[in-house]
Design a protein around this motif. Sequence first.
Motif, PDB file in Angstrom:
ATOM      1  N   VAL A  67       0.868  -1.181   0.000  1.00  0.00           N
ATOM      2  CA  VAL A  67       0.000   0.000   0.000  1.00  0.00           C
ATOM      3  C   VAL A  67       0.905   1.231   0.000  1.00  0.00           C
ATOM      4  CG1 VAL A  67      -1.913   1.201   1.110  1.00  0.00           C
ATOM      5  CG2 VAL A  67      -1.674  -1.286   1.384  1.00  0.00           C
ATOM      6  N   LYS A  68       0.648   2.123  -0.956  1.00  0.00           N
ATOM      7  CA  LYS A  68       1.438   3.349  -1.069  1.00  0.00           C
ATOM      8  C   LYS A  68       0.484   4.532  -1.165  1.00  0.00           C
ATOM      9  CE  LYS A  68       4.754   5.656  -4.174  1.00  0.00           C
ATOM     10  NZ  LYS A  68       5.568   5.503  -5.406  1.00  0.00           N
ATOM     11  N   SER A  69       0.691   5.529  -0.315  1.00  0.00           N
ATOM     12  CA  SER A  69      -0.163   6.716  -0.358  1.00  0.00           C
ATOM     13  C   SER A  69       0.558   7.891   0.283  1.00  0.00           C
ATOM     14  CB  SER A  69      -1.495   6.458   0.362  1.00  0.00           C
ATOM     15  OG  SER A  69      -1.311   6.396   1.769  1.00  0.00           O
ATOM     16  N   TRP A  70      -0.071   9.059   0.191  1.00  0.00           N
ATOM     17  CA  TRP A  70       0.460  10.270   0.831  1.00  0.00           C
ATOM     18  C   TRP A  70      -0.465  10.607   1.985  1.00  0.00           C
ATOM     19  CZ3 TRP A  70       1.236   8.946  -4.092  1.00  0.00           C
ATOM     20  CH2 TRP A  70       2.531   9.114  -4.620  1.00  0.00           C
ATOM     21  N   LEU A  71       0.098  10.627   3.206  1.00  0.00           N
ATOM     22  CA  LEU A  71      -0.708  10.802   4.409  1.00  0.00           C
ATOM     23  C   LEU A  71      -0.762  12.253   4.869  1.00  0.00           C
ATOM     24  CD1 LEU A  71       0.359   7.700   6.541  1.00  0.00           C
ATOM     25  CD2 LEU A  71      -1.499   7.896   4.879  1.00  0.00           C
ATOM     26  N   LYS A  72      -1.957  12.649   5.309  1.00  0.00           N
ATOM     27  CA  LYS A  72      -2.173  13.971   5.872  1.00  0.00           C
ATOM     28  C   LYS A  72      -2.971  13.805   7.170  1.00  0.00           C
ATOM     29  CE  LYS A  72      -2.784  17.460   3.140  1.00  0.00           C
ATOM     30  NZ  LYS A  72      -3.399  18.436   2.195  1.00  0.00           N
ATOM     31  N   GLU A  73      -3.007  14.852   7.980  1.00  0.00           N
ATOM     32  CA  GLU A  73      -3.750  14.816   9.242  1.00  0.00           C
ATOM     33  C   GLU A  73      -4.693  16.004   9.302  1.00  0.00           C
ATOM     34  OE1 GLU A  73      -2.835  14.269  14.055  1.00  0.00           O
ATOM     35  OE2 GLU A  73      -1.213  14.665  12.639  1.00  0.00           O
ATOM     36  N   ASN A  74      -5.968  15.739   9.662  1.00  0.00           N
ATOM     37  CA  ASN A  74      -6.927  16.833   9.734  1.00  0.00           C
ATOM     38  C   ASN A  74      -6.935  17.461  11.131  1.00  0.00           C
ATOM     39  OD1 ASN A  74      -8.513  15.169  11.388  1.00  0.00           O
ATOM     40  ND2 ASN A  74      -9.836  14.522   9.702  1.00  0.00           N
ATOM     41  N   LYS A  75      -7.803  18.442  11.328  1.00  0.00           N
ATOM     42  CA  LYS A  75      -7.838  19.169  12.598  1.00  0.00           C
ATOM     43  C   LYS A  75      -8.283  18.296  13.759  1.00  0.00           C
ATOM     44  CE  LYS A  75      -8.592  23.726  10.514  1.00  0.00           C
ATOM     45  NZ  LYS A  75      -9.514  24.898  10.406  1.00  0.00           N
ATOM     46  N   ALA A  76      -8.992  17.214  13.457  1.00  0.00           N
ATOM     47  CA  ALA A  76      -9.433  16.277  14.495  1.00  0.00           C
ATOM     48  C   ALA A  76      -8.360  15.242  14.816  1.00  0.00           C
ATOM     49  CB  ALA A  76     -10.717  15.585  14.058  1.00  0.00           C
TER      50      ALA A  76
END
Length: 310
Positions: free
Chosen positions: A196-205
């Motif tokens: 599995v390959k992806s670009w991770l981000k984090e939201n305000k929660a």
Amino acid sequence: MNVKKRPKAHSPASSPKNDATELVVGEPTELLAFLLASLPGRGRNSVKSILARGQAAVDGRPITKYDHPLQPGQRVTVSWTKVDRSGGDKLVGLTILHEDDDIVVVHKEAGLLSIATAQEKELTAYRQLSDYVKRVSPSARIFIVHRLDRDTSGVMMFAKSERVQQLLQNDWKDAVLERTYAALVEGAVRTKEGTVKSWLKENKAMVVYSSPKPDDGQLAITHYKVLQSNDRYSLLEVRLETGRKNQIRVHMKDIGHPVVGDKKYGARGSSLGRLGLHAHVLSFRHPTGGKTMRFESPIPSAFLRMFKEK
């Protein structure tokens, strides 16, 4: 200093599998100085740790004081079997797998925080190890190298100096030779091996997610292999090529098989009573010696019970 060894005593440089090294005092001295002279392969902090753990005995009596006086003819025994701590010295949810002058490698149980946040003041792996090293030397410190989520168990490493912490973190990709997890996930994973390959981000929660846009976030790569499977669960061997926050948990959700007990990332139930994630193997090059080291924590029996015939 004249140190006479018993003829059948183990050499201080012998394998840790030997139970003990026995030494005979040749002239008046103090215990710490005697051990430093008698165990040339060990650094000062390592010898202090031996004393703090009660592994040194004088004429059969465990002694922890550095300046304990020794007289000619007394016998000093150094046990290479770790002494079980009790009372205030006992580590909670934490077992030391390896310790030297530069690093401490531990097994952390599920439920124990790696390190507290500003809002959390409870007992943590970091706090316990900080107290542990300060019992040897009040100025000693512990430095976090990487973290495991509270409900993830398994192998963790800490540094004993800021210099070693920086060496490890700056060279983490090349220094770490193997970082493998056991993941118990929901459902039967049909593809026996995958990436599995992806670009991770984090939201305000503070929820991490895979961005639909390439190059949008931190690149994360996870390799997995099915070890066991039935209609309800799959046990995966998961190897990290990158080490992003919540990486395995997000990627398991992405393939439609969230980690058991991980309601934050889509799990439907909590039949395990904990998160189904375990840091199984950590192998790395020692930050100062360069030696390859490998530590393995067995897959929890609770994971394996999910595949027993009922």
